[in-house]
Write an enzyme that holds these catalytic residues in place. Structure first.
Site, short mmCIF file in Angstrom:
data_model
loop_
_atom_site.label_atom_id
_atom_site.label_comp_id
_atom_site.label_asym_id
_atom_site.label_seq_id
_atom_site.Cartn_x
_atom_site.Cartn_y
_atom_site.Cartn_z
N ASP A 156 -11.44 2.66 4.28
CA ASP A 156 -11.54 1.32 4.16
C ASP A 156 -13.02 0.95 4.09
O ASP A 156 -13.57 -0.04 3.83
CB ASP A 156 -10.88 0.63 5.48
CG ASP A 156 -9.59 0.05 4.97
OD1 ASP A 156 -9.67 -0.46 3.85
OD2 ASP A 156 -8.78 -0.56 5.78
N LYS A 208 0.88 -1.19 0.13
CA LYS A 208 -0.26 0.00 -0.08
C LYS A 208 0.97 1.33 0.17
O LYS A 208 0.44 2.26 -0.51
CB LYS A 208 -1.06 0.08 1.29
CG LYS A 208 -1.91 -1.12 1.06
CD LYS A 208 -2.97 -1.39 2.26
CE LYS A 208 -3.77 -2.59 2.23
NZ LYS A 208 -4.40 -2.96 3.48
N GLN A 210 -4.57 -1.63 9.78
CA GLN A 210 -4.52 -2.94 9.18
C GLN A 210 -4.87 -3.91 10.03
O GLN A 210 -4.54 -3.96 11.12
CB GLN A 210 -3.07 -3.10 8.94
CG GLN A 210 -2.68 -4.45 8.12
CD GLN A 210 -3.11 -4.52 6.47
OE1 GLN A 210 -3.39 -3.36 6.10
NE2 GLN A 210 -3.74 -5.60 6.50
#
Ligand code: NAD
Length: 288
Positions: free
Chosen positions: A119, A52, A96
């Protein structure tokens, strides 16, 4: 059978994001920023975060990773998230997953301000998705929808079987399909006779984490297969949840693993962050 090439589409989207970042820098002097919170030493999580970060660098984003030790307290992570919520250089915040067992993941996801929730895991954005309103949508299912659109596959009225019902893959996938007027079934570990459901599907979308879960005899002729699973086979190779070799002989379209949904997930993270940055820039302009 045609391959749905996520790698090629992701490259195209990255170029579009890069062009837009350059334009934003010129017009308002702002650089989109993504902050990643990484806890512990899980090698898969570290690898995803590195990918990422590289993608952010390629498109010209500012990015920062808050790398925290496995035994860190809930309070310390909460403090970091609150600091990031207030950091004007940060447009998007990504925690994460998975987090260590002693951490309350839900509480942390709810702490991220919905405007920076790139997200799409905050209940506010989940609610907006479910009601068909604009908001941040989880990157993996969003990437699947983009991939289908690129190949002019209209899901309207199609029987779609989503296998896997997690909050990050299966449930938002089902919501997106439903919002696009598909007929949606969701299967999971407790589904009785999975084959009965998959055989009826025009499109099978599977994100479970079980190698070869979807076999040739579970797929009708000409079905479209979206393989979201990522598994490490005994020989070290990355594979999905579909028996690609045999299923690909029977279907009309299929995503490969790697090179299908995976790259799309990263490119959707970039476009969600760009979207957050634009909203942020608009808000700043309006407040002046
Ligand atoms: P998860 O463990 O949270 O959820 C798995 C889901 O699969 C659950 O709903 C469970 O009920 C269901 N399931 C498990 N075994 C099953 C079985 N035998 N039959 C039917 N359903 C079954 O996992 P997750 O985070 O949703 O990830 C699922 C898979 O997708 C993993 O392989 C993960 O690596 C992959 N993934 C890929 C991407 C990507 O970018 N391609 C992104 C996220 C997750």
């Amino acid at each position: 059978m045609q391959i749905l090439d996520g790698k090629a589409l992701a490259k195209k989207i990255e170029q579009e994001v890069t062009d837009e970042v350059n334009r934003l820098k010129e017009v308002c002097g702002c650089t989109p920023g993504l902050a990643v919170v990484l806890v512990g030493q899980d090698p898969a999580s570290a690898a995803y975060v590195a990918m990422k970060k590289k993608a952010c660098d390629r498109v010209g984003f500012y990015s920062i990773t808050h790398d925290m030790p496995e035994k860190i307290s809930q309070e310390a992570i909460e403090k970091t998230i609150m600091m990031l919520n207030n950091d004007t250089n940060v447009d998007g915040i990504l925690i994460q997953l998975p987090l260590p067992a002693h951490i309350d993941t839900t509480k942390l996801l709810e702490l991220v301000t919905p405007e920076k929730d790139v997200d799409g895991f905050h209940p506010f954005n989940v609610g907006r998705l479910t009601t068909g309103l604009d908001g941040f949508v989880p990157c993996t299912p969003l990437g699947v929808m983009e991939l289908l659109a690129e190949y002019n596959i209209d899901v309207k009225g199609k029987n779609c079987c989503v296998v896997g019902a997690s909050n990050i893959v299966g449930k938002p996938m089902a919501s997106l399909l439903l919002n696009a007027d598909a007929t949606v079934e969701i299967c999971h570990i407790f589904t009785d006779d999975l084959k009965k459901h998959t055989l009826n599907a025009d499109i099978i979308l599977v994100g479970v984490g079980v190698i070869n879960l979807i076999k040739e005899d579970m797929v009708k002729d000409g079905a479209i297969i979206i393989d979201i699973g990522i598994n490490r086979a005994d020989n070290g190779k990355l594979v999905g949840d579909v028996d690609f070799e045999n299923v690909s002989k029977k279907c009309s379209y299929i995503t490969p693993v790697p090179g299908g949904v995976g790259p799309m997930t990263i490119s959707m993270l970039l476009s969600n962050t760009l979207k957050a940055a634009k909203l942020n820039a608009k808000k700043i302009k309006e407040s002046k």
